[in-house]
Enzyme design. Structure first.
Site, PDB file in Angstrom:
ATOM      1  N   LYS A 155     -10.407  13.727   0.371  1.00  0.00           N
ATOM      2  CA  LYS A 155     -10.379  12.492  -0.339  1.00  0.00           C
ATOM      3  C   LYS A 155     -11.514  12.245  -1.419  1.00  0.00           C
ATOM      4  O   LYS A 155     -11.592  11.665  -2.432  1.00  0.00           O
ATOM      5  CB  LYS A 155     -10.353  11.586   0.469  1.00  0.00           C
ATOM      6  N   ASN A 176      -1.481  10.651  -0.960  1.00  0.00           N
ATOM      7  CA  ASN A 176      -1.171  11.341   0.125  1.00  0.00           C
ATOM      8  C   ASN A 176       0.001  12.273  -0.231  1.00  0.00           C
ATOM      9  O   ASN A 176       0.736  12.029  -1.228  1.00  0.00           O
ATOM     10  CB  ASN A 176      -0.105  10.601   1.076  1.00  0.00           C
ATOM     11  N   GLY A 208      -5.344   6.480   9.693  1.00  0.00           N
ATOM     12  CA  GLY A 208      -6.249   5.585  10.177  1.00  0.00           C
ATOM     13  C   GLY A 208      -7.233   6.167  10.961  1.00  0.00           C
ATOM     14  O   GLY A 208      -8.186   5.511  11.518  1.00  0.00           O
ATOM     15  N   ARG A 212       2.547  13.945   0.599  1.00  0.00           N
ATOM     16  CA  ARG A 212       3.677  14.364   1.397  1.00  0.00           C
ATOM     17  C   ARG A 212       4.770  13.278   1.290  1.00  0.00           C
ATOM     18  O   ARG A 212       4.329  12.362   0.574  1.00  0.00           O
ATOM     19  CB  ARG A 212       3.158  14.488   2.897  1.00  0.00           C
ATOM     20  N   GLU A 244      -2.648   5.429  -3.461  1.00  0.00           N
ATOM     21  CA  GLU A 244      -2.962   4.213  -2.579  1.00  0.00           C
ATOM     22  C   GLU A 244      -4.028   3.586  -2.957  1.00  0.00           C
ATOM     23  O   GLU A 244      -4.967   4.255  -3.577  1.00  0.00           O
ATOM     24  CB  GLU A 244      -3.238   4.799  -1.292  1.00  0.00           C
ATOM     25  N   ILE A 297     -14.133  -3.073   0.057  1.00  0.00           N
ATOM     26  CA  ILE A 297     -13.464  -4.346  -0.807  1.00  0.00           C
ATOM     27  C   ILE A 297     -12.831  -5.433   0.123  1.00  0.00           C
ATOM     28  O   ILE A 297     -11.579  -4.843   0.686  1.00  0.00           O
ATOM     29  CB  ILE A 297     -12.786  -3.591  -1.962  1.00  0.00           C
ATOM     30  N   VAL A 319       5.782   7.676   5.674  1.00  0.00           N
ATOM     31  CA  VAL A 319       6.836   6.998   6.656  1.00  0.00           C
ATOM     32  C   VAL A 319       7.539   6.013   5.896  1.00  0.00           C
ATOM     33  O   VAL A 319       8.826   6.012   6.362  1.00  0.00           O
ATOM     34  CB  VAL A 319       6.002   6.413   7.896  1.00  0.00           C
TER      35      VAL A 319
END
Length: 435
Positions: A116, A289, A164, A291, A274, A202, A294
Site C-alpha cells: 500500500k 484491492n 482491517g 481481487r 478505495e 481523515i 466480498v
C-alpha cells in the site's frame, strides 16, 4: 476459454464461483479441508479433493498441494476467490511456473500494487488525490518523527493484506510506540509481512470504493461506487450502491479519474479503488484491492454485469465487450453480511425470496459452522428502483431469513437498516462507534 477451473477457496465464494463456471460451461474442481468434507462447494463441484487438515495453513494456504491438485485434475486455471491466496504474488508466480493461469492480476502487478505504501507513490503520478502519508517506516522512532510531521491523529497501517488487520489509530505521541509494536506483530501474524506506514487520519469521513474491470488490451471500465462506511473495527458489515453521499456530478468525475489511473498503472483484472470521502466532497485515495471483493454482489445487482464471469474471461484473454457508457447506475442495491456468532450445526434454514432478492451462501440444513475460518455465513442482497424501496425490501428480507441452531447478527442488521441515521443516508465511519 478454459475447460476446467480449480477453486482455491471455500464457503460462499467457492459456491459463487462454481455457479458462474457452470453457467459458462466450464468444469470445476473443489479443494477442501478435513473440516469441510461435507461442505456445499464440495458437493457442487465436478471433482473434489481433500488437501489437508482443518487449519487454513494445512489446506487452503497450502500452495504446493493446491497446485499439485490442479495439475492432477487437469485444470488449466485457478480461481482464488477472496482471502487466503487471492493477493499472494508468490502463489500467482507458482501457478504460472506450473503452466496454470491465476485468475487475477499477474504477480508483478500484485507486488507493485499490493504494497500500500508503494502503491500510493504510484498513484501520485495520476490525477487522484492521495491521503498524506509516508513510505514504509522501519522503526517506532521513525514512525514518531513522521507522525510529528503529518500531525496527529494518524493511522498506522500494514503495507500488506487487508481485512482491517494491522491497523491502529493513534491520537498522540504517547500511544505511538505500543501501537507500532501491536500493528507490526499483527501484520506478521496475518500476512507474514510486518512492514507498516503512516497516513493522516481523515475524520469524519465515509468509505467509498470504485469497482474496476480492465483487460490486457488497454480497456477499462468502472462499474460504479459502493458505500462501505458501516464498519466495526475496520470490518465491513453492510454495503450499498450507489453511495447516498455522492451526487451524479461527483460520481462521473471520480469514475473518469479512476479509469484513467487504472490505465496508467497498467492494471489488468477486477480491482477496487478505495477512498475516504470527507464532508467537503473530496475523495482521498487509500488503497487498491487486486481481487474480487466480498461486496461485489451489490454491484452485480445494480449494473447487471457478472464480475466473476468477467474475471474468468479477462484471465482467458477475452477483451471487454462493453464501454463506460454501457454501465447504467440506476436504482439502489444493499448488502447485509450475515455472520455467525457461535459454532455448531445448522438446524434450520429459510432463505427469503421474491424479485431482486439474493442470498449468496454455503449453508444447507446440517452444515457445521466450525471455529477454523471466517464467520461469514452469507450475504443478503436486494435491489429496487429507489433507495427507499430497497430499504423496505431489505427489512422484509431480514425478517424472513431464518438460520436456526447457531447465533447470528441478523437482528443487528435489522436494527441498522431501521436506524434513522442510516435511513437518511447521513452516516459515516463513526456509525458503529469507530473512532
Amino acid at each position: 476459454m478454459f475447460s476446467k477451473i480449480l477453486i482455491a477457496n471455500r464457503g460462499e465464494i467457492a459456491v459463487r464461483i462454481i455457479r458462474a463456471c457452470k453457467e459458462m460451461g466450464v468444469a470445476t474442481v473443489a479443494v477442501y479441508s478435513e473440516a469441510d468434507k461435507n461442505a456445499l462447494h464440495v458437493a457442487l463441484a465436478d471433482q473434489s479433493y481433500c488437501i489437508g487438515g482443518p487449519e487454513a495453513s494445512e489446506s487452503y494456504l497450502n500452495e504446493n498441494q493446491i497446485i499439485s491438485t490442479a495439475i492432477l485434475a487437469g485444470a488449466q486455471a485457478i480461481h482464488p476467490g477472496y482471502g487466503f491466496l487471492s493477493e499472494n504474488a508468490h502463489f500467482a508466480r507458482a501457478c504460472r511456473k506450473n503452466g496454470l493461469v491465476f485468475i487475477g492480476p499477474d504477480p508483478e502487478s500484485m507486488e507493485r500494487i499490493g504494497n500500500k505504501a508503494l502503491l500510493k507513490e504510484l498513484i501520485r503520478s495520476t490525477c487522484l488525490t492521495v491521503i498524506p502519508g509516508t513510505k514504509t517506516v522501519a522503526s517506532a522512532a521513525e514512525a514518531r518523527q513522521a507522525a510529528d510531521g503529518i500531525g496527529y491523529p494518524v493511522m498506522l497501517k500494514a503495507c500488506a493484506g487487508g481485512g482491517g488487520r494491522g491497523i491502529r489509530l493513534i491520537h498522540s505521541e504517547d500511544e505511538l510506540e505500543d501501537a507500532y509494536y501491536q500493528a507490526t506483530s499483527e501484520a506478521v501474524s496475518a500476512f507474514g509481512d510486518g512492514s507498516v506506514y503512516l497516513e493522516k487520519y481523515i475524520f469524519p469521513a465515509r468509505h467509498v470504493e470504485l469497482q474496476i474491470l480492465a483487460d490486457e488490451y488497454g480497456n477499462a471500465v468502472c462499474l460504479g461506487d459502493r458505500d462501505c462506511s458501516l464498519q466495526r473495527r475496520n470490518q465491513k458489515l453492510l454495503e450499498e450502491t450507489p453511495s447516498p453521499a455522492v451526487n451524479d456530478g461527483q460520481r462521473q468525475g471520480i469514475i473518469e479519474l479512476a479509469v484513467d489511473a487504472v490505465k496508467k498503472i497498467g492494471y489488468v483484472g477486477a480491482g477496487t479503488l478505495e477512498f475516504l470521502l470527507d464532508r467537503e466532497g473530496n475523495f482521498w485515495f487509500m488503497e487498491m484491492n487486486v481481487r474480487l471483493q466480498v461486496e461485489h454482489c451489490v454491484t452485480e445487482m445494480l449494473t447487471g454485469f457478472d464480475l466473476v464471469k468477467w474475471q474468468i474471461r479477462i484471465a482467458a484473454g477475452i477483451p471487454l465487450n462493453f464501454i463506460q457508457k454501457d454501465v447504467r447506475i440506476k436504482g439502489s442495491a444493499i448488502e447485509c453480511r450475515i455472520n455467525a456468532g457461535s459454532c455448531g450445526a445448522l438446524e434450520m434454514l429459510h432463505v427469503p425470496g421474491g424479485p431482486s432478492v439474493r442470498f449468496d451462501t454455503c449453508l444447507v440444513t446440517g452444515t457445521v459452522v466450525s471455529p477454523y475460518y471466517d464467520s461469514l455465513l452469507g450475504k443478503l442482497i436486494v435491489y429496487a428502483k429507489t433507495r427507499e424501496e430497497a430499504l423496505r425490501k431489505m427489512r422484509a428480507a431480514l425478517c424472513e431469513l431464518v438460520i436456526g441452531g447457531i447465533s447470528t447478527n441478523i437482528e443487528e442488521q435489522l436494527r441498522i437498516v431501521e436506524d434513522e441515521r442510516f435511513i437518511s443516508g447521513n452516516y459515516d465511519l463513526a456509525f458503529m462507534g469507530n473512532r
